[in-house]
Design an enzyme around this catalytic site. Structure first.
Site, PDB file in Angstrom:
ATOM      1  N   GLU A  22       0.822  -1.208   0.000  1.00 30.62           N
ATOM      2  CA  GLU A  22       0.000   0.000   0.000  1.00 30.62           C
ATOM      3  C   GLU A  22       0.857   1.260   0.000  1.00 30.62           C
ATOM      4  O   GLU A  22       0.481   2.256  -0.596  1.00 30.62           O
ATOM      5  CB  GLU A  22      -0.940   0.025   1.211  1.00 30.62           C
ATOM      6  CG  GLU A  22      -2.017  -1.043   1.190  1.00 30.62           C
ATOM      7  CD  GLU A  22      -3.052  -0.858   0.098  1.00 30.62           C
ATOM      8  OE1 GLU A  22      -3.192   0.253  -0.452  1.00 30.62           O
ATOM      9  OE2 GLU A  22      -3.729  -1.846  -0.222  1.00 30.62           O
ATOM     10  N   CYS A  31      -6.571   6.259  -5.640  1.00 26.51           N
ATOM     11  CA  CYS A  31      -5.926   5.002  -6.038  1.00 26.51           C
ATOM     12  C   CYS A  31      -6.209   4.739  -7.518  1.00 26.51           C
ATOM     13  O   CYS A  31      -7.003   5.469  -8.134  1.00 26.51           O
ATOM     14  CB  CYS A  31      -6.430   3.861  -5.156  1.00 26.51           C
ATOM     15  SG  CYS A  31      -8.122   3.349  -5.524  1.00 26.51           S
TER      16      CYS A  31
END
Length: 164
Positions: A22, A31
């Site tokens: 991440e 994202c």
């Protein structure tokens, strides 16, 4: 009583895996799927322009992985060691409990086909970007790491149970 308070934390190897894939972002960003995200992949209630501290990012990650582990605990019907549970929690954290619930991975796992379940991680490497389904190299690497963690200390069959 909230489920998360009764759920044991995931293993450190799973926490480290999620942190690695991440990355840490103290400022909100979108994202690849276009979702507002902050910290180590935290999405709940995130607003663009939001900032957090390292301590807040760690707290969000603990909450998110505990929630993911609770889903794993609810959906699995077979014994799991800490590494298997952690790998599945990473999977759920990234893809959601619904993805695990409807997956062949879970069907194989709950049928005690641990090896077959491990082989299913690699099928979950696509993301829809701009309406187009694309294979992302980061997801390929993450699923490989989850599968490796899942297989690192596989639960052995119970006494009296033989393999196929």
């Amino acid at each position: 009583m909230p489920t998360s308070t009764a759920t044991k934390p995931v293993c450190q190897a799973a926490v480290d895996l999620v942190k690695h894939f991440e990355g840490l972002y103290l400022n909100a960003y979108r994202c690849p799927a276009g979702v507002a995200t902050i910290g180590y992949g935290h999405t709940a209630g995130v607003q663009m322009g939001q900032t957090i501290t390292q301590a807040q990012a760690d707290e969000f990650l603990q909450q998110d992985l505990t929630s993911a582990a609770a889903s794993v605990d609810r959906l699995t019907t077979v014994p799991l060691n800490d590494d298997q549970r952690g790998a599945l929690a990473s999977f759920v954290f990234n893809l959601g409990a619904g993805s695990l619930q409807s997956s062949t991975l879970l069907k194989k796992l709950n049928a005690k086909d641990y090896e077959g379940a491990a082989g299913e991680f690699g099928k979950w490497v696509y993301c829809t970007v701009g309406g187009e389904k694309k294979q992302l190299p980061g997801l390929v690497a993450r699923r490989a790491a989850e599968a490796a963690l899942f297989q690192s200390d596989t639960v052995q069959p119970q006494a009296g149970v033989t393999e196929g």
